[in-house]
Design a protein around this motif. Structure first.
Motif, mmCIF file in Angstrom:
data_model
loop_
_atom_site.group_PDB
_atom_site.id
_atom_site.type_symbol
_atom_site.label_atom_id
_atom_site.label_comp_id
_atom_site.label_asym_id
_atom_site.label_seq_id
_atom_site.Cartn_x
_atom_site.Cartn_y
_atom_site.Cartn_z
ATOM 1 N N TYR A 1 -13.942 63.132 -38.187
ATOM 2 C CA TYR A 1 -13.402 62.392 -36.872
ATOM 3 C C TYR A 1 -11.944 63.049 -36.477
ATOM 4 O O TYR A 1 -11.888 63.267 -35.173
ATOM 5 N N ARG A 2 -11.291 63.354 -37.238
ATOM 6 C CA ARG A 2 -9.854 63.884 -37.047
ATOM 7 C C ARG A 2 -9.966 64.936 -36.109
ATOM 8 O O ARG A 2 -9.405 65.336 -35.157
ATOM 9 N N TYR A 3 -11.066 65.816 -36.567
ATOM 10 C CA TYR A 3 -11.194 67.370 -35.939
ATOM 11 C C TYR A 3 -12.161 67.549 -35.144
ATOM 12 O O TYR A 3 -12.650 68.684 -34.789
ATOM 13 N N LYS A 4 -12.937 66.362 -34.647
ATOM 14 C CA LYS A 4 -13.950 66.326 -33.704
ATOM 15 C C LYS A 4 -15.073 67.261 -33.906
ATOM 16 O O LYS A 4 -15.678 68.159 -33.346
ATOM 17 N N TRP A 5 -15.770 67.259 -35.263
ATOM 18 C CA TRP A 5 -16.704 67.998 -35.707
ATOM 19 C C TRP A 5 -18.032 67.575 -35.114
ATOM 20 O O TRP A 5 -19.090 68.248 -34.955
ATOM 21 N N TRP A 6 -18.023 66.316 -35.267
ATOM 22 C CA TRP A 6 -19.255 65.637 -34.666
ATOM 23 C C TRP A 6 -18.849 64.278 -34.280
ATOM 24 O O TRP A 6 -17.855 63.752 -34.400
ATOM 25 N N ILE A 7 -19.785 63.414 -33.194
ATOM 26 C CA ILE A 7 -19.386 62.439 -32.785
ATOM 27 C C ILE A 7 -20.429 61.255 -33.130
ATOM 28 O O ILE A 7 -22.023 61.730 -32.773
ATOM 29 N N LEU A 8 -20.443 60.135 -33.633
ATOM 30 C CA LEU A 8 -21.437 59.233 -33.717
ATOM 31 C C LEU A 8 -21.485 58.312 -32.691
ATOM 32 O O LEU A 8 -20.497 57.709 -32.298
ATOM 33 N N LYS A 9 -22.599 58.318 -32.114
ATOM 34 C CA LYS A 9 -22.929 57.470 -30.708
ATOM 35 C C LYS A 9 -23.230 56.151 -31.162
ATOM 36 O O LYS A 9 -22.564 55.193 -30.639
ATOM 37 N N ASP A 10 -24.056 55.837 -31.876
ATOM 38 C CA ASP A 10 -24.621 54.564 -32.293
ATOM 39 C C ASP A 10 -24.421 54.265 -33.744
ATOM 40 O O ASP A 10 -24.498 55.045 -34.696
ATOM 41 N N ALA A 11 -23.724 53.121 -33.982
ATOM 42 C CA ALA A 11 -23.356 52.757 -35.245
ATOM 43 C C ALA A 11 -24.300 51.352 -35.527
ATOM 44 O O ALA A 11 -24.226 50.382 -34.788
#
Length: 149
Positions: free
Chosen positions: A19-29
């Motif tokens: 999350y800190r280094y923007k490796w991936w983004i979770l859209k729906d949780a």
């Protein structure tokens, strides 16, 4: 059980770093506050999967490695592609093989941890530890009462 809890901790740390280094983004949780860490994965599927993998493969390292290769490849190359297709996850700073290597790295941390845990339990079972015995004496009032009788 302790290795599965430790695995959930490691995966949570990986999610925090991602999350800190923007490796991936979770859209729906599933859980509203889980946009940083996918709780359903870290404390659900991964934790339970770790228990089962260790149940069936612990003590046979090469079988453990093979099972982890297969499961981690499925996660990195199939499951995440399905997530991308559905729009629930977007890989930004990493590729699928990075996820695969990261998951294999976690598995190579977990196995020595479980060996360490097993060694500790063996020492406890063999009595190879300093035993501090606490003796609880009966209260003096009951002793005096018994003497009076």
């Amino acid at each position: 059980m302790s290795v599965s809890i430790f695995s959930a901790l490691l995966v949570t740390m990986v999610y925090e770093i991602a999350y800190r280094y923007k490796w991936w983004i979770l859209k729906d949780a599933i859980i509203p506050w889980s946009y940083v860490t996918d709780w359903a994965f870290a404390y659900g599927a991964f934790m339970v999967g770790t228990m089962w993998v260790f149940h069936f493969t612990f003590g046979r390292f090469w079988l453990y490695v093979l099972v982890n290769l297969l499961l981690d490849a499925f996660f990195a190359f199939a499951y995440l592609r399905i997530g991308e297709t559905l729009g629930t996850v977007v890989l930004v700073g990493v590729k699928h093989y990075h996820i695969f290597l990261l998951m294999m790295g976690v598995s190579f941390i977990l196995y020595p941890y479980q060996l360490w845990q097993e060694k500790g339990w063996e020492n406890l079972d063999q009595g190879d530890h300093d035993d501090i015995t606490v003796r609880i004496n009966t209260p003096t009032w009951s002793t005096k009462r018994e003497k009076a009788k």
